[in-house]
Design a protein around this motif. Structure first.
Motif, PDB file in Angstrom:
ATOM      1  N   GLN A   1       0.842  -1.187   0.000  1.00 50.11           N
ATOM      2  CA  GLN A   1       0.000   0.000   0.000  1.00 50.11           C
ATOM      3  C   GLN A   1       0.883   1.244   0.000  1.00 50.11           C
ATOM      4  O   GLN A   1       1.872   1.306   0.737  1.00 50.11           O
ATOM      5  N   ASP A   2       0.530   2.237  -0.830  1.00 51.73           N
ATOM      6  CA  ASP A   2       1.286   3.485  -0.879  1.00 51.73           C
ATOM      7  C   ASP A   2       1.180   4.181   0.472  1.00 51.73           C
ATOM      8  O   ASP A   2       0.076   4.402   0.974  1.00 51.73           O
ATOM      9  N   TYR A   3       2.305   4.526   1.063  1.00 55.11           N
ATOM     10  CA  TYR A   3       2.308   5.120   2.401  1.00 55.11           C
ATOM     11  C   TYR A   3       1.791   6.551   2.398  1.00 55.11           C
ATOM     12  O   TYR A   3       1.362   7.058   3.426  1.00 55.11           O
ATOM     13  N   ARG A   4       1.797   7.213   1.225  1.00 56.36           N
ATOM     14  CA  ARG A   4       1.352   8.607   1.164  1.00 56.36           C
ATOM     15  C   ARG A   4      -0.155   8.738   1.025  1.00 56.36           C
ATOM     16  O   ARG A   4      -0.772   9.533   1.712  1.00 56.36           O
ATOM     17  N   ASP A   5      -0.766   7.971   0.116  1.00 55.46           N
ATOM     18  CA  ASP A   5      -2.201   8.154  -0.139  1.00 55.46           C
ATOM     19  C   ASP A   5      -3.038   6.900   0.132  1.00 55.46           C
ATOM     20  O   ASP A   5      -4.230   6.875  -0.136  1.00 55.46           O
ATOM     21  N   ASN A   6      -2.405   5.844   0.651  1.00 52.98           N
ATOM     22  CA  ASN A   6      -3.078   4.596   1.035  1.00 52.98           C
ATOM     23  C   ASN A   6      -3.659   3.792  -0.134  1.00 52.98           C
ATOM     24  O   ASN A   6      -4.463   2.894   0.084  1.00 52.98           O
TER      25      ASN A   6
ATOM     26  N   ILE B   1      11.377  -0.422  -7.537  1.00 53.03           N
ATOM     27  CA  ILE B   1      11.501  -1.056  -6.225  1.00 53.03           C
ATOM     28  C   ILE B   1      10.484  -0.490  -5.241  1.00 53.03           C
ATOM     29  O   ILE B   1       9.901   0.568  -5.470  1.00 53.03           O
ATOM     30  N   GLN B   2      10.286  -1.210  -4.168  1.00 51.74           N
ATOM     31  CA  GLN B   2       9.386  -0.787  -3.105  1.00 51.74           C
ATOM     32  C   GLN B   2      10.191  -0.606  -1.833  1.00 51.74           C
ATOM     33  O   GLN B   2      10.752  -1.565  -1.306  1.00 51.74           O
ATOM     34  N   LYS B   3      10.243   0.634  -1.357  1.00 55.14           N
ATOM     35  CA  LYS B   3      10.956   0.945  -0.118  1.00 55.14           C
ATOM     36  C   LYS B   3       9.982   0.867   1.047  1.00 55.14           C
ATOM     37  O   LYS B   3       8.939   1.519   1.037  1.00 55.14           O
ATOM     38  N   VAL B   4      10.330   0.085   2.056  1.00 58.64           N
ATOM     39  CA  VAL B   4       9.457  -0.136   3.203  1.00 58.64           C
ATOM     40  C   VAL B   4       9.424   1.100   4.091  1.00 58.64           C
ATOM     41  O   VAL B   4      10.465   1.641   4.461  1.00 58.64           O
ATOM     42  N   LYS B   5       8.216   1.524   4.418  1.00 55.63           N
ATOM     43  CA  LYS B   5       8.021   2.625   5.365  1.00 55.63           C
ATOM     44  C   LYS B   5       7.472   2.085   6.687  1.00 55.63           C
ATOM     45  O   LYS B   5       7.907   2.481   7.749  1.00 55.63           O
ATOM     46  N   GLN B   6       6.509   1.161   6.600  1.00 56.04           N
ATOM     47  CA  GLN B   6       5.927   0.526   7.782  1.00 56.04           C
ATOM     48  C   GLN B   6       5.484  -0.881   7.403  1.00 56.04           C
ATOM     49  O   GLN B   6       5.200  -1.155   6.240  1.00 56.04           O
ATOM     50  N   LEU B   7       5.412  -1.747   8.405  1.00 59.96           N
ATOM     51  CA  LEU B   7       4.970  -3.116   8.181  1.00 59.96           C
ATOM     52  C   LEU B   7       4.022  -3.504   9.301  1.00 59.96           C
ATOM     53  O   LEU B   7       4.296  -3.237  10.473  1.00 59.96           O
TER      54      LEU B   7
ATOM     55  N   THR C   1      -2.126 -12.245   7.349  1.00 58.16           N
ATOM     56  CA  THR C   1      -1.925 -11.337   6.228  1.00 58.16           C
ATOM     57  C   THR C   1      -0.990 -10.218   6.664  1.00 58.16           C
ATOM     58  O   THR C   1      -1.086  -9.725   7.787  1.00 58.16           O
ATOM     59  N   ILE C   2      -0.116  -9.814   5.751  1.00 52.45           N
ATOM     60  CA  ILE C   2       0.827  -8.730   6.025  1.00 52.45           C
ATOM     61  C   ILE C   2       0.413  -7.510   5.194  1.00 52.45           C
ATOM     62  O   ILE C   2      -0.012  -7.647   4.043  1.00 52.45           O
ATOM     63  N   LEU C   3       0.578  -6.342   5.773  1.00 50.64           N
ATOM     64  CA  LEU C   3       0.370  -5.078   5.073  1.00 50.64           C
ATOM     65  C   LEU C   3       1.692  -4.317   5.120  1.00 50.64           C
ATOM     66  O   LEU C   3       2.240  -4.094   6.204  1.00 50.64           O
ATOM     67  N   ILE C   4       2.196  -3.952   3.945  1.00 48.44           N
ATOM     68  CA  ILE C   4       3.458  -3.219   3.873  1.00 48.44           C
ATOM     69  C   ILE C   4       3.167  -1.843   3.284  1.00 48.44           C
ATOM     70  O   ILE C   4       2.731  -1.729   2.137  1.00 48.44           O
ATOM     71  N   LYS C   5       3.382  -0.815   4.072  1.00 49.27           N
ATOM     72  CA  LYS C   5       3.263   0.554   3.572  1.00 49.27           C
ATOM     73  C   LYS C   5       4.602   0.890   2.928  1.00 49.27           C
ATOM     74  O   LYS C   5       5.649   0.762   3.569  1.00 49.27           O
ATOM     75  N   ILE C   6       4.540   1.279   1.670  1.00 48.79           N
ATOM     76  CA  ILE C   6       5.757   1.431   0.877  1.00 48.79           C
ATOM     77  C   ILE C   6       5.830   2.775   0.159  1.00 48.79           C
ATOM     78  O   ILE C   6       4.819   3.445  -0.050  1.00 48.79           O
TER      79      ILE C   6
END
Length: 121
Positions: free
Chosen positions: A30-35, A77-83, A91-96
């Motif tokens: 999920q995009d960390y800026r706009d979800n 690439i996807q840079k991890v911001k939160q997990l 289920t895992i949610l990765i804010k990227i």
């Protein structure tokens, strides 16, 4: 997030996850800026650990049966911001931060571009 900060103690949460019978778990990016939900893929223990070590998302490719560093060939690439993991631990949610703003292998920002019209009943 780098290998210097990973210890057995702070990786215990991985062992509490509920992997399926193939040893994998769904992961939503999920995009960390706009979800915006960008994609869903699969992870195993090794891909989660590699993601934490590098700060870039790694998935498990079911079709190739190997680790897959998202964007390694495309540059997206996807840079991890939160997990996060959900309440059922399945289920895992990765804010990227999505580099290049393209997550889908079809060239779209999100893999979820197929709209299904819902008509009132």
């Amino acid at each position: 997030m780098n290998s210097n900060t990973l210890t057995n103690e702070n990786l215990l949460w991985i062992e509490r996850l509920k992997f399926n019978d193939r040893g994998i778990i769904p992961a939503i990016a999920q995009d960390y800026r706009d979800n915006t939900v960008l994609m869903m893929a699969w992870m195993n223990r090794e891909s989660i650990q590699r993601t934490l070590e590098t700060g870039e998302v790694h998935y498990w490719s079911r079709s190739r049966a190997e680790l897959w560093h998202k964007g390694a060939t495309s540059g997206h690439i996807q840079k991890v911001k939160q997990l996060f993991y959900d309440c059922d631990r399945d289920t895992i949610l990765i804010k990227i931060e999505q580099v290049g703003d393209i997550a889908c292998h079809m060239g779209a920002r999100s893999c979820f571009f197929n709209f299904v019209p819902i008509y009132p009943r």
